[in-house]
Structure formats: structure tokens, C-alpha cells
Design a protein around this motif. Structure first.
Motif, PDB file in Angstrom:
ATOM      1  N   ALA A 290      41.437  37.817  39.661  1.00 43.38           N
ATOM      2  CA  ALA A 290      40.556  36.693  39.354  1.00 43.38           C
ATOM      3  C   ALA A 290      39.691  36.338  40.557  1.00 43.38           C
ATOM      4  O   ALA A 290      38.501  36.030  40.424  1.00 43.38           O
ATOM      5  CB  ALA A 290      41.387  35.485  38.925  1.00 43.38           C
ATOM      6  N   LEU A 291      40.298  36.383  41.760  1.00 46.51           N
ATOM      7  CA  LEU A 291      39.514  36.120  42.980  1.00 46.51           C
ATOM      8  C   LEU A 291      38.418  37.162  43.133  1.00 46.51           C
ATOM      9  O   LEU A 291      37.273  36.832  43.472  1.00 46.51           O
ATOM     10  CB  LEU A 291      40.436  36.120  44.199  1.00 46.51           C
ATOM     11  N   ARG A 292      38.763  38.421  42.888  1.00 44.41           N
ATOM     12  CA  ARG A 292      37.760  39.475  43.032  1.00 44.41           C
ATOM     13  C   ARG A 292      36.609  39.279  42.050  1.00 44.41           C
ATOM     14  O   ARG A 292      35.440  39.447  42.404  1.00 44.41           O
ATOM     15  CB  ARG A 292      38.414  40.848  42.825  1.00 44.41           C
ATOM     16  N   ARG A 293      36.937  38.915  40.804  1.00 41.36           N
ATOM     17  CA  ARG A 293      35.874  38.686  39.823  1.00 41.36           C
ATOM     18  C   ARG A 293      34.971  37.535  40.256  1.00 41.36           C
ATOM     19  O   ARG A 293      33.743  37.597  40.102  1.00 41.36           O
ATOM     20  CB  ARG A 293      36.480  38.413  38.443  1.00 41.36           C
ATOM     21  N   ALA A 294      35.563  36.476  40.795  1.00 42.41           N
ATOM     22  CA  ALA A 294      34.760  35.339  41.257  1.00 42.41           C
ATOM     23  C   ALA A 294      33.870  35.752  42.428  1.00 42.41           C
ATOM     24  O   ALA A 294      32.699  35.358  42.508  1.00 42.41           O
ATOM     25  CB  ALA A 294      35.685  34.191  41.676  1.00 42.41           C
ATOM     26  N   ALA A 295      34.404  36.575  43.355  1.00 35.30           N
ATOM     27  CA  ALA A 295      33.614  37.051  44.496  1.00 35.30           C
ATOM     28  C   ALA A 295      32.510  37.986  44.030  1.00 35.30           C
ATOM     29  O   ALA A 295      31.385  37.945  44.552  1.00 35.30           O
ATOM     30  CB  ALA A 295      34.525  37.748  45.503  1.00 35.30           C
ATOM     31  N   GLU A 296      32.805  38.820  43.046  1.00 35.42           N
ATOM     32  CA  GLU A 296      31.784  39.724  42.511  1.00 35.42           C
ATOM     33  C   GLU A 296      30.650  38.950  41.860  1.00 35.42           C
ATOM     34  O   GLU A 296      29.473  39.333  41.965  1.00 35.42           O
ATOM     35  CB  GLU A 296      32.419  40.696  41.512  1.00 35.42           C
ATOM     36  N   ALA A 297      30.980  37.855  41.190  1.00 39.94           N
ATOM     37  CA  ALA A 297      29.933  37.025  40.582  1.00 39.94           C
ATOM     38  C   ALA A 297      29.031  36.431  41.657  1.00 39.94           C
ATOM     39  O   ALA A 297      27.793  36.375  41.490  1.00 39.94           O
ATOM     40  CB  ALA A 297      30.573  35.914  39.736  1.00 39.94           C
ATOM     41  N   LYS A 298      29.635  35.985  42.764  1.00 37.01           N
ATOM     42  CA  LYS A 298      28.836  35.460  43.880  1.00 37.01           C
ATOM     43  C   LYS A 298      27.950  36.558  44.469  1.00 37.01           C
ATOM     44  O   LYS A 298      26.779  36.339  44.798  1.00 37.01           O
ATOM     45  CB  LYS A 298      29.750  34.891  44.963  1.00 37.01           C
ATOM     46  N   ARG A 299      28.529  37.746  44.627  1.00 35.38           N
ATOM     47  CA  ARG A 299      27.746  38.862  45.153  1.00 35.38           C
ATOM     48  C   ARG A 299      26.587  39.200  44.225  1.00 35.38           C
ATOM     49  O   ARG A 299      25.459  39.425  44.678  1.00 35.38           O
ATOM     50  CB  ARG A 299      28.639  40.087  45.335  1.00 35.38           C
ATOM     51  N   ASP A 300      26.847  39.240  42.926  1.00 39.69           N
ATOM     52  CA  ASP A 300      25.795  39.581  41.969  1.00 39.69           C
ATOM     53  C   ASP A 300      24.654  38.572  42.032  1.00 39.69           C
ATOM     54  O   ASP A 300      23.471  38.935  41.960  1.00 39.69           O
ATOM     55  CB  ASP A 300      26.371  39.633  40.554  1.00 39.69           C
ATOM     56  N   THR A 301      25.016  37.292  42.161  1.00 38.81           N
ATOM     57  CA  THR A 301      23.987  36.256  42.282  1.00 38.81           C
ATOM     58  C   THR A 301      23.173  36.438  43.560  1.00 38.81           C
ATOM     59  O   THR A 301      21.942  36.286  43.562  1.00 38.81           O
ATOM     60  CB  THR A 301      24.647  34.860  42.274  1.00 38.81           C
TER      61      THR A 301
END
Length: 482
Positions: A290-301
Motif C-alpha cells: 500500500a505504501l508503494r502504491r501511494a508513493a507511485e501515485a506521487k511519482r506519477d503526479t
């Protein structure tokens, strides 16, 4: 050719004709290795073309490389360089449209080549706009077009784009004309060294900018950020000899772009480093996922924001401002903006004095390093980075093993200090998740980062001893240590 900037300055009718060129090399790429290509046009004889600058003089991105100046030309000259028979690898079928313009700064000829780039197994659309005329007139037309059209100086010759198409299809990027740090060897004066460095780094940025896409992976963002930092370092390094409003505005634009680059690169490093290492050490866990998915969303933004910046007018203006500085050398015209004696002198004396100054500052910053706080170690890391950028810039003027050894030790120190700094960076990134990741996972990653600090700090102390004992490579090692 219907843009208002062209329509308002149009002189006469647009002249248009269909055309084609075919590019050839041998199977070993012998011409490519020398930055050349054999070009066979639809009309007229074949000729050898340069696809990259020859490195003997400063080069301005967006301008054609110097003509091939070997003995002979065309098929006969190519035969002397080829290891086997010349075979076609790509072609460009296009329409050539030429329009004469009249501007307040002088006449300009606009030539648009628009068509399809073809290889055996792939093809794609391609276009090039060439502007020729007086410097100020061409720069003026380019600026007006780039204000609202996605026009940038070409990151590669069309022949190199064709070679990339033949090698890997439509998604394959062309080979870079420049990479890494500038090579100032052979620069006769300090001003020539400045022109070489700025032209080299602008070209690196123009090559890397299209590669800064999420689907392309993190390398483009990393290389663009490094080139940007090197260019800002160059402007600061040469400031005692060349400064003024134009270079100040260019640095401001670079600083603004750095703010967009930073988050994308930081999230890339976090996801590929600490987050991945923590997951490998702690095993599969839904909270870490879940942390990785949240970090990936930040990266994508962050990537999306960066892509908007690179596709927008600000980046096009930055590129043209850099090219304008190279062509106009505005520091020569602005009162008190240049030290003419220093600019016209050999680079070694200026480089040695600057390296002495930064070396002393770095050594002073490392005094008592064993007792340094995290903040002091962070400051030392920045000083090491400034020292390394300056050293790698001027090292080619001296060359040799001493320079390579010095740079290797500096790089190792900077890497060790960077690992110490990772805990602080990770803490900031985790807080930016705004509760979007489970507290346990955030605490685990932060703890994992903190656990690395002790060994990394010990490594940094060892690397500092290596740097402090280094013999400098400039000025006969006059300021060298141990």
C-alpha cells in the motif's frame, strides 16, 4: 507555414517540391562511429555529412555541424572510411517548402521538411524547420514561433533519427551527440571553455528532455537533472569572468526547472532504493504494498507535472535563451559584466585558482567531521558536489591518472554522504504521503533508512580520509594534501 509570425513577414509565394534522401553505412556502422553518414539525395551526387559536431570548436545546439572536410566527398570519400559495402539503413520522403520572410532585424528564409522517416521494418512522421539568415533575425522568428508551437532545437540529426528507427523501431531514441560532463581539453581561452561547456550541457538537456516520460523509466529524469545541475554550476563557476542579466535570467529558468525535476527524481530514487530494499528485507506485506502504491501515485503526479513543464513554452524559452547567449555572448556588451582579460586568457590559470578556492572550502568544512551533525554532513555533501562539478569540468585541461583518482575519491565521498542524507529525504517523502500509507509501513521504511545511517556515516568518514589525503591534479598539486 501558416503561423501568424510567418504570414505577417511573408515575401512572395511558398515554393514547394517533393524530395527524398537515403542514408547509407556499412554493417559495422563505420561512418556512425566517426559521426558521419553517406547521404544519397533524389537529385545530385551522394555526399558525406556530419551528424554530430567534430569537437574541435564550441558548438551551438540547433545549428548544423561543420561540413565534412576530409579529402574528397561522396562515394569515393566514404569508400576510404567503410569496412564493407555501403548499404541503406533509412530514408526520408518529404515535401520541402521554402518561404522568404522580411523582419525588422533582416531577411530570414524558412525551410520546412515534412514527411515520413522509413526503415525496413518501421516508419514514422518527421519534420524539421530550418531558419537561415542573420543571427538576430533568426532568433527573433524562432522565439515568436516557440511561444505557442512545440518547436525545439533538434536533439539529433535526421539521419541519426533514421538510424534509431532502423535499430529499434519508432520508440528507439537516437544516440546522444553529447553525454556526461563537458570536455574542455583544447579550449584555447576561458571564453571558449565557457561556450563549449554551455553548448555541451544544453545539448545533453535537449536530448534527455523527450525521454522524461514515466514509460521510459527513470534514467532520462536522472540525466536531465545532472545536466541541469552541471549547467548551473558552470554559470556560477564562470561568474567572475562572465555574468550579467542574460546569464542571470538563464540561471533563473534553470532553477525553476530544477523545482519541477526534483520531486520526480526523488520519488524515483525512493521507490528504486529504500522502498525496494525495505520490501526485500522485510518480505511481502500488504501494508508495504500500500505504501508503494501511494508513493507511485506521487511519482506519477510529479512526472505529469514535469512533462507539462517540458512540453510548455518555459522550456522552449530556456533552450532559446541558452542558444542566444552562445551566439550573442551578451557578457561582452553589458557594462561590468565581463572580465575581458580573463576571458581571453588560457583556462588553466582561472581553473587552478577556482579549484584551489573550492578545495580549501571543502577541507575546512570537513574539519572535525567525526563530530559533525546531520546538518553539517549535509552541508559537506553540497560542498563535495560543488567541488566535483568544478573538478570534472576543468580536469581535461590537465588529464592523467591524478585527475581520475581525485574525481573517483570525491564521487565515493559524495555517494557515502548521500546515503547518510537518505534518512532525512525519506522522512520528508513519507510525510508527503499525507496518511496515504499505513503508519506501520511508513515507520518500517523510516526505521530501515535510519538503520543505514550508522554504517553510511562510518563509510563517509573513511572516504573523507581518502579525499583529504588526495594530491590535487591542478597547478602541480600546489594545494594538495598528504
Amino acid at each position: 507555414m501558416r503561423h501568424p509570425a510567418l504570414a505577417a513577414a511573408r515575401q512572395g509565394r511558398t515554393r514547394s517540391v517533393a524530395d527524398e534522401v537515403i542514408w547509407l553505412d556499412d554493417a559495422m556502422g563505420s561512418l556512425a562511429a566517426d559521426g558521419l553518414v553517406l547521404e544519397r539525395p533524389k537529385r545530385g551526387p551522394a555526399r558525406l555529412r556530419r551528424t554530430a559536431p567534430d569537437g574541435r570548436a564550441p558548438w551551438v545546439p540547433g545549428t548544423p555541424p561543420a561540413p565534412f572536410d576530409g579529402s574528397g566527398d561522396g562515394e569515393d570519400a566514404a569508400a576510404d572510411l567503410l569496412a564493407g559495402p555501403a548499404v541503406p539503413f533509412a530514408a526520408f520522403s518529404f515535401r520541402r517548402s521554402v518561404l522568404s520572410l522580411s523582419t525588422a532585424a533582416g531577411p530570414v528564409e524558412a525551410e520546412l521538411l515534412a514527411g515520413r522517416l522509413r526503415a525496413v521494418a518501421a516508419e514514422r512522421p518527421a519534420a524539421r524547420l530550418r531558419l537561415s539568415g542573420g543571427r538576430d533575425a533568426v532568433l527573433g522568428v524562432a522565439a515568436r514561433l516557440a511561444a505557442d508551437l512545440p518547436l525545439l532545437p533538434g536533439g539529433a540529426a535526421l539521419a541519426e533519427a533514421g538510424r534509431a528507427l532502423a535499430r529499434g523501431g519508432a520508440g528507439e531514441p537516437p544516440r546522444p551527440r553529447h553525454r556526461g560532463a563537458p570536455d574542455l581539453a583544447g579550449a584555447a581561452t576561458l571564453e571558449e571553455a565557457l561556450l563549449r561547456a554551455v553548448g555541451h550541457l544544453l545539448d545533453v538537456m535537449l536530448h534527455q528532455a523527450p525521454l522524461c516520460r514515466l514509460e521510459a523509466g527513470p534514467e532520462g529524469v536522472h540525466q536531465l537533472r545532472v545536466a541541469l545541475r552541471r549547467l548551473r554550476s558552470v554559470l556560477k563557476t564562470f561568474r567572475p569572468a562572465a555574468r550579467g542579466a542574460a546569464l542571470g535570467a538563464l540561471d533563473d529558468d534553470l532553477k525553476a526547472l530544477a523545482r519541477r525535476l526534483g520531486p520526480a527524481r526523488d520519488w524515483d530514487v525512493f521507490l528504486g532504493g529504500l522502498a525496494a530494499e525495505a520490501a526485500a528485507a522485510l518480505g511481502e506485506d500488504r501494508r508495504l504494498s500500500a505504501l508503494r502504491r501511494a508513493a507511485e501515485a506521487k511519482r506519477d503526479t510529479a512526472y505529469a507535472a514535469l512533462r507539462r513543464e517540458l512540453d510548455g513554452p518555459a522550456f522552449r524559452r530556456l533552450a532559446l535563451d541558452g542558444i542566444s547567449a552562445l551566439l550573442r555572448r551578451p557578457w561582452r556588451d553589458e557594462p561590468d559584466a565581463a572580465d575581458a582579460a580573463a576571458l581571453d586568457a588560457p583556462s588553466e590559470e582561472f581553473g587552478a585558482a577556482l579549484l584551489d578556492k573550492r578545495w580549501r572550502k571543502l577541507r575546512d568544512g570537513g574539519e572535525g567531521i567525526a563530530a559533525h551533525s546531520f546538518e553539517a554532513l549535509h552541508d559537506l555533501r553540497l560542498e563535495a558536489k560543488r567541488m566535483r562539478y568544478a573538478a570534472e569540468l576543468f580536469a581535461p585541461l590537465w588529464g592523467g591518472k591524478a585527475a581520475r583518482r581525485f574525481l573517483k575519491r570525491l564521487s565515493a565521498l559524495q555517494e557515502a554522504l548521500g546515503t547518510v542524507n537518505d534518512a532525512t529525504v525519506a522522512r520528508g517523502l513519507l510525510s508527503a504521503l499525507d496518511g496515504g500509507a499505513p503508519a506501520w509501513a511508513a515507520g518500517a521504511v523510516e526505521g530501515f533508512a535510519a538503520a543505514r545511517v550508522g554504517p553510511a556515516r562510518k563509510e563517509a568518514l573513511s572516504r573523507w580520509d581518502d579525499v583529504a589525503a588526495a594530491k590535487t591534479f591542478w597547478d602541480d598539486g600546489a594545494c594538495g594534501g598528504g
